[in-house]
Design an enzyme around this catalytic site. Structure first.
Site, PDB file in Angstrom:
ATOM      1  N   ARG A 155       0.844  -1.192   0.000  1.00 35.75           N
ATOM      2  CA  ARG A 155       0.000   0.000   0.000  1.00 35.75           C
ATOM      3  C   ARG A 155       0.884   1.248   0.000  1.00 35.75           C
ATOM      4  NH1 ARG A 155      -4.909   2.038  -0.971  1.00 35.75           N
ATOM      5  NH2 ARG A 155      -6.140   2.815   0.767  1.00 35.75           N
ATOM      6  N   THR A 213     -10.358   0.547  -8.921  1.00 34.22           N
ATOM      7  CA  THR A 213      -9.361  -0.417  -8.474  1.00 34.22           C
ATOM      8  C   THR A 213      -9.471  -1.610  -9.420  1.00 34.22           C
ATOM      9  OG1 THR A 213      -9.676   0.376  -6.223  1.00 34.22           O
ATOM     10  CG2 THR A 213      -8.675  -1.773  -6.425  1.00 34.22           C
TER      11      THR A 213
END
Length: 593
Positions: free
Chosen positions: A100, A389
């Site tokens: 991330r 996403t």
């Protein structure tokens, strides 16, 4: 059966069952005896399959798919973003890689507020200050080094070829490049829109700058973080008012985290831990639902069966309760103590279950958390979570499985392309809390644990999930499902619905991927449906007292949908792999051998 479940069963006498899959009664999964790849873009699927056939394992194929998506799906595929990869090897060992994005060292809690303390519109969404330190390149290099069989250069060869030689654009892919976000930045407009001469269906899209960047990464991925490429990125950021420095890039590290685990109907779940909220909220939802006979409410059984309003009601009330906890407690585990054990406690789920009224919804403003399980929540703040996403699922011939979800956050991220390197940067800083106590445009609430801070990773809903049969004295656990989807705050509910569709309602995996979706996230107190969800069920939910919303129903030109489930199931009798590619994205595919 508990008293609440018994009362709910009585609703079957008055709630009409409406076919959810009547439009596609005979949809069948793609089948393969050995290995399977399913992604949102057919060239990326082919890249993964090429690597599997060349002797790579599921992780090698995942690395190939990720880099290919950075070329063929710039909407969400990326070098300048981040994500999560869940791996289960053929021996049953599970690994969760967190790559991330991180907030730069210069990031501050109030960096997106004006002098009066109000959020500056779009500052965390568009432009040079919207980006976190990207983790994708580090994540892929780490995955390949620790879990792959081939070399990074071998895994990246398909992506380099696609960038160099180009790929043919379908109509929706060509149209998708016409983003206003991209047009704001000259380097981006030049690459993706030919300075206003938009690409058309059937044209070949080549990216020579990106091809050279990929070649440099394949030769030495550390260059992205500690070499000449890192300096290029940092210099470009500084020249344009960004805050990512060479020191930020050098300090980035991939985290291996312990997956969240749960059980449901005799299956074991392996799923995403924080900084994803997805896994723990998914487990809490399924724990609450485990006390209800959803098959009877569904009634389920095969793809010709239906989802009833009674089932939608119970699932929605589980969503509501779990999302309340998501909003109050979750953030970056490196900076916060999170009550994960308490949230996953079956006794806590039972207490929540007892609060569900079988005849009507519980208004979110009236919801009271069961006492004695969780600590007092911190102050509340808004969650901003974009829907742009992408997820892919892979199983190789040895039984290794990968579920991976990756993102730039918004479509084409911040809109910024690093000049000379050809890749887009994320706008992941928007996933942090910009101002405590103010609901964002989605109304999604979360705790101050997700406030901006140097080095922090923003909270996510990405929920890559692998499901196995439960081990016993006589049987080792066997791979059953590989799952995931994009969709921002709807990711968790989509994965939950996919699990329910497969396990409780007995749909084949293609029907699972295509089934219409519904979503509730506690706040706003609204039950959302995809536009194609059957009218009669929506009407019944409204009659029960829900505030309902048909996603983009007022816009006749909009498909009114969300998510992109890319799923794999294992036939429990034959071991054959079965895949469901979400028909919402016409340019993706499942393929195996």
């Amino acid at each position: 059966m508990g008293p609440a479940a018994a009362r709910i069963s009585a609703l079957l006498a008055v709630l009409v069952t409406v076919p959810v899959l009547a439009q596609q009664p005979n949809v069948q999964p793609v089948r393969a005896p050995h290995a399977m790849v399913v992604t949102v873009e057919h060239n990326a699927t082919d890249a993964g399959l090429e690597i599997l056939k060349a002797g790579g394992n599921a992780v090698d194929a995942a690395v190939a798919v990720h880099f290919a998506l950075a070329v063929v799906y710039p909407f969400a595929g990326n070098l300048g973003g981040g994500g999560f990869m869940l791996i289960r090897d053929r021996h049953g060992n599970a690994h969760f890689l967190d790559y991330r994005e991180k907030a730069p060292a210069a990031a501050t809690r109030d960096m997106y507020l004006d002098p009066k303390g109000n959020v500056i519109p779009d500052m965390s969404l568009v432009g040079y200050k919207a980006s976190g330190v990207p983790g994708s390149v580090a994540g892929m290099a780490y995955a390949q080094k620790h879990f792959g069989k081939l070399t990074l250069a071998q895994d990246m060869a398909p992506a380099i070829r696609l960038a160099t030689e180009g790929f043919v654009l379908s109509a929706p892919e060509a149209t998708g490049l016409q983003s206003k976000n991209v047009a704001r930045f000259p380097a981006s407009e030049k690459i993706f829109q030919r300075d206003g001469n938009f690409y058309k269906e059937g044209e070949t899209f080549k990216q020579p700058e990106l091809a050279e960047t990929l070649k440099r990464i394949a030769k030495d991925p550390d260059e992205f973080y500690k070499g000449a490429m890192a300096k290029q990125i940092a210099d470009y950021e500084k020249a344009n008012g960004g805050i990512i420095t060479a020191e930020d890039l050098a300090a980035y590290e991939v985290k291996e985290r312990e997956p969240i685990r749960g059980r449901y109907r005799g299956y074991d779940l392996i799923t995403a831990p924080p900084p994803s909220s997805g896994g723990i909220v998914l487990v809490e939802i399924l724990n609450i639902l485990s006390g209800f006979n959803l098959t009877k409410l569904g009634p389920g059984g095969s793809e010709s069966k239906d989802r009833s309003a009674a089932q939608v009601h119970i699932i929605t009330e589980a969503f509501r309760r779990a999302y309340m906890d998501r909003g109050d407690y979750l953030g970056d585990p490196d900076f916060n103590q999170l009550p994960l054990k308490q949230m996953a406690d079956p006794k806590y789920a039972a207490a929540w279950r007892a609060s569900i009224d079988p005849n009507k919804p519980t208004p979110s403003k009236d919801l009271i958390r069961p006492a004695g399980f969780l600590p007092p929540p911190p102050s509340v703040s808004p969650a901003k979570e974009s829907t742009e996403t992408t997820h892919f699922s892979i199983v190789d011939a040895e039984g290794n499985a990968v579920a991976s979800t990756t993102t730039l956050n918004g479509g084409f991220g911040s809109g910024v392309t690093i000049e000379g390197l050809g890749f887009l940067m994320n706008n992941e800083m928007d996933d942090f809390t910009s101002k405590v106590g103010v609901p964002n445009v989605y109304g999604l609430m979360q705790s101050a644990a997700n406030s901006i801070g140097p080095g922090k990773r923003p909270l996510s809903a990405m929920t890559p999930t692998i499901i196995t049969t439960h081990a016993s004295l006589f049987h080792r656990p066997r791979l059953a499902y590989v799952m995931g989807t994009p969709g921002g705050s709807t990711i968790i509910t989509t994965v939950a619905n996919d699990i329910i569709s497969a396990i409780d309602n007995g749909l084949n995996i293609q029907a699972v991927a295509d089934a219409p979706r519904f979503h509730h996230q506690y706040l706003p107190d609204r039950l959302d449906f995809e536009k194609k969800f059957p009218d009669d069920v929506v009407s019944q939910m409204k009659a029960m007292g829900y505030t309902t919303n048909r996603n983009q129903a007022a816009d006749d030109k909009s498909p009114g949908l969300w998510g992109d489930s890319e799923l794999i199931a294992v036939d429990p009798k034959t071991g054959e792999l079965m895949s469901g590619h979400d028909s919402r994205r016409s340019y993706g595919k499942a393929a195996g051998y």
